[in-house]
Design a protein around this motif. Structure first.
Motif, PDB file in Angstrom:
ATOM      1  N   MET A   3      36.225  53.945  38.538  1.00 15.39           N
ATOM      2  CA  MET A   3      36.552  52.520  38.689  1.00 15.39           C
ATOM      3  C   MET A   3      37.760  52.190  37.830  1.00 15.39           C
ATOM      4  O   MET A   3      37.890  52.703  36.708  1.00 15.39           O
ATOM      5  CB  MET A   3      35.365  51.659  38.262  1.00 15.39           C
ATOM      6  CG  MET A   3      34.195  51.728  39.216  1.00 15.39           C
ATOM      7  SD  MET A   3      32.885  50.581  38.783  1.00 15.39           S
ATOM      8  CE  MET A   3      33.711  49.027  38.949  1.00 15.39           C
ATOM      9  N   PRO A   4      38.647  51.314  38.312  1.00 17.70           N
ATOM     10  CA  PRO A   4      39.812  50.938  37.500  1.00 17.70           C
ATOM     11  C   PRO A   4      39.360  50.136  36.276  1.00 17.70           C
ATOM     12  O   PRO A   4      38.380  49.409  36.319  1.00 17.70           O
ATOM     13  CB  PRO A   4      40.652  50.078  38.435  1.00 17.70           C
ATOM     14  CG  PRO A   4      39.719  49.646  39.514  1.00 17.70           C
ATOM     15  CD  PRO A   4      38.636  50.668  39.603  1.00 17.70           C
ATOM     16  N   ILE A   5      40.080  50.289  35.201  1.00 22.44           N
ATOM     17  CA  ILE A   5      39.776  49.556  33.976  1.00 22.44           C
ATOM     18  C   ILE A   5      40.308  48.138  34.127  1.00 22.44           C
ATOM     19  O   ILE A   5      41.488  47.936  34.443  1.00 22.44           O
ATOM     20  CB  ILE A   5      40.421  50.239  32.755  1.00 22.44           C
ATOM     21  CG1 ILE A   5      39.842  51.649  32.592  1.00 22.44           C
ATOM     22  CG2 ILE A   5      40.204  49.416  31.500  1.00 22.44           C
ATOM     23  CD1 ILE A   5      40.509  52.473  31.523  1.00 22.44           C
ATOM     24  N   PRO A   6      39.423  47.141  33.908  1.00 25.80           N
ATOM     25  CA  PRO A   6      39.891  45.749  34.015  1.00 25.80           C
ATOM     26  C   PRO A   6      40.981  45.453  32.990  1.00 25.80           C
ATOM     27  O   PRO A   6      40.967  45.980  31.882  1.00 25.80           O
ATOM     28  CB  PRO A   6      38.636  44.922  33.715  1.00 25.80           C
ATOM     29  CG  PRO A   6      37.489  45.861  33.832  1.00 25.80           C
ATOM     30  CD  PRO A   6      38.008  47.228  33.564  1.00 25.80           C
ATOM     31  N   GLN A   7      41.909  44.621  33.376  1.00 17.13           N
ATOM     32  CA  GLN A   7      42.998  44.227  32.487  1.00 17.13           C
ATOM     33  C   GLN A   7      42.597  43.001  31.687  1.00 17.13           C
ATOM     34  O   GLN A   7      41.935  42.100  32.199  1.00 17.13           O
ATOM     35  CB  GLN A   7      44.265  43.922  33.295  1.00 17.13           C
ATOM     36  CG  GLN A   7      44.811  45.117  34.044  1.00 17.13           C
ATOM     37  CD  GLN A   7      45.276  46.209  33.102  1.00 17.13           C
ATOM     38  OE1 GLN A   7      46.018  45.962  32.166  1.00 17.13           O
ATOM     39  NE2 GLN A   7      44.811  47.431  33.341  1.00 17.13           N
ATOM     40  N   TYR A   8      42.997  42.966  30.459  1.00 15.26           N
ATOM     41  CA  TYR A   8      42.727  41.833  29.581  1.00 15.26           C
ATOM     42  C   TYR A   8      43.828  40.794  29.755  1.00 15.26           C
ATOM     43  O   TYR A   8      45.008  41.125  29.826  1.00 15.26           O
ATOM     44  CB  TYR A   8      42.690  42.296  28.121  1.00 15.26           C
ATOM     45  CG  TYR A   8      42.706  41.171  27.122  1.00 15.26           C
ATOM     46  CD1 TYR A   8      41.550  40.457  26.843  1.00 15.26           C
ATOM     47  CD2 TYR A   8      43.871  40.808  26.469  1.00 15.26           C
ATOM     48  CE1 TYR A   8      41.552  39.414  25.936  1.00 15.26           C
ATOM     49  CE2 TYR A   8      43.888  39.772  25.559  1.00 15.26           C
ATOM     50  CZ  TYR A   8      42.722  39.082  25.291  1.00 15.26           C
ATOM     51  OH  TYR A   8      42.736  38.040  24.389  1.00 15.26           O
ATOM     52  N   ALA A   9      43.422  39.552  29.867  1.00 12.58           N
ATOM     53  CA  ALA A   9      44.389  38.455  29.930  1.00 12.58           C
ATOM     54  C   ALA A   9      43.899  37.350  29.013  1.00 12.58           C
ATOM     55  O   ALA A   9      42.766  36.874  29.165  1.00 12.58           O
ATOM     56  CB  ALA A   9      44.534  37.942  31.352  1.00 12.58           C
ATOM     57  N   LYS A  10      44.700  36.953  28.058  1.00 14.62           N
ATOM     58  CA  LYS A  10      44.324  35.897  27.127  1.00 14.62           C
ATOM     59  C   LYS A  10      44.315  34.563  27.871  1.00 14.62           C
ATOM     60  O   LYS A  10      45.254  34.230  28.593  1.00 14.62           O
ATOM     61  CB  LYS A  10      45.310  35.837  25.967  1.00 14.62           C
ATOM     62  CG  LYS A  10      44.924  34.848  24.904  1.00 14.62           C
ATOM     63  CD  LYS A  10      45.879  34.890  23.732  1.00 14.62           C
ATOM     64  CE  LYS A  10      45.453  33.870  22.688  1.00 14.62           C
ATOM     65  NZ  LYS A  10      46.370  33.897  21.546  1.00 14.62           N
ATOM     66  N   ALA A  11      43.225  33.825  27.712  1.00 17.84           N
ATOM     67  CA  ALA A  11      43.118  32.520  28.374  1.00 17.84           C
ATOM     68  C   ALA A  11      44.107  31.538  27.776  1.00 17.84           C
ATOM     69  O   ALA A  11      44.391  31.567  26.581  1.00 17.84           O
ATOM     70  CB  ALA A  11      41.696  31.988  28.221  1.00 17.84           C
ATOM     71  N   GLN A  12      44.603  30.668  28.621  1.00 14.96           N
ATOM     72  CA  GLN A  12      45.531  29.638  28.178  1.00 14.96           C
ATOM     73  C   GLN A  12      45.050  28.307  28.732  1.00 14.96           C
ATOM     74  O   GLN A  12      44.830  28.176  29.936  1.00 14.96           O
ATOM     75  CB  GLN A  12      46.947  29.937  28.699  1.00 14.96           C
ATOM     76  CG  GLN A  12      47.964  28.912  28.313  1.00 14.96           C
ATOM     77  CD  GLN A  12      49.329  29.218  28.923  1.00 14.96           C
ATOM     78  OE1 GLN A  12      49.487  30.117  29.731  1.00 14.96           O
ATOM     79  NE2 GLN A  12      50.309  28.446  28.529  1.00 14.96           N
ATOM     80  N   VAL A  13      44.863  27.334  27.859  1.00 15.95           N
ATOM     81  CA  VAL A  13      44.421  26.014  28.286  1.00 15.95           C
ATOM     82  C   VAL A  13      45.615  25.259  28.864  1.00 15.95           C
ATOM     83  O   VAL A  13      46.677  25.186  28.238  1.00 15.95           O
ATOM     84  CB  VAL A  13      43.808  25.225  27.103  1.00 15.95           C
ATOM     85  CG1 VAL A  13      43.424  23.823  27.545  1.00 15.95           C
ATOM     86  CG2 VAL A  13      42.599  25.962  26.542  1.00 15.95           C
ATOM     87  N   ILE A  14      45.426  24.724  30.072  1.00 14.03           N
ATOM     88  CA  ILE A  14      46.473  23.928  30.703  1.00 14.03           C
ATOM     89  C   ILE A  14      45.847  22.628  31.199  1.00 14.03           C
ATOM     90  O   ILE A  14      44.645  22.530  31.366  1.00 14.03           O
ATOM     91  CB  ILE A  14      47.140  24.664  31.891  1.00 14.03           C
ATOM     92  CG1 ILE A  14      46.108  24.944  32.993  1.00 14.03           C
ATOM     93  CG2 ILE A  14      47.821  25.935  31.433  1.00 14.03           C
ATOM     94  CD1 ILE A  14      46.706  25.436  34.291  1.00 14.03           C
ATOM     95  N   SER A  15      46.679  21.649  31.434  1.00 14.15           N
ATOM     96  CA  SER A  15      46.223  20.405  32.044  1.00 14.15           C
ATOM     97  C   SER A  15      46.532  20.473  33.534  1.00 14.15           C
ATOM     98  O   SER A  15      47.695  20.595  33.926  1.00 14.15           O
ATOM     99  CB  SER A  15      46.944  19.206  31.425  1.00 14.15           C
ATOM    100  OG  SER A  15      46.677  18.043  32.190  1.00 14.15           O
TER     101      SER A  15
END
Length: 122
Positions: A3-15
């Motif tokens: 299985m491919p390794i999931p990529q990490y993405a830092k969450a960003q709060v937006i309006s």
């Protein structure tokens, strides 16, 4: 096959209210595609979109849980919750529960921010 390794993405709060690519229709489309994202359960389905309410406007979404015999009157608001959306949500809930008394009804207001001013009311 690995299985491919999931990529990490830092969450960003937006309006969403202030974003040029997202609007209320975009939010509504996400909920229509997968009603479970709002946390009402996996058995909830979309019953109606933009349902006309007699003398009251349009209910954004009417969701239904057949297993529990519950209907959810859903209003969507981008930005900070305001009194008019609270009243509108309760008005649509009241209309639907009187018209379809065989179901349990729940008023749902989806907003980006709920301030302390309205928190105790909601």
């Amino acid at each position: 096959m690995a299985m491919p390794i999931p990529q990490y993405a830092k969450a960003q709060v937006i309006s969403l209210k202030d974003h040029p690519h997202f609007d209320e229709a975009w939010v509504k489309d996400r909920i229509i595609a997968d009603p479970s994202i709002i946390g009402l359960g996996s058995d909830v389905v979309v019953k109606s979109v933009e349902k006309i309410q007699p003398k009251a406007g349009r209910l954004d979404l009417l969701l239904h849980d057949d297993e529990q015999s519950v209907r959810y009157e859903v209003e969507i608001m981008l930005g900070e919750v305001d009194a008019s959306h609270i009243i509108r949500t309760l008005e649509y809930w009241d209309i639907e529960r009187k018209r379809y008394s065989q179901f349990k009804h729940r008023a749902v207001l989806i907003a980006e921010r709920v301030t302390g001013r309205f928190l105790n009311v909601i």
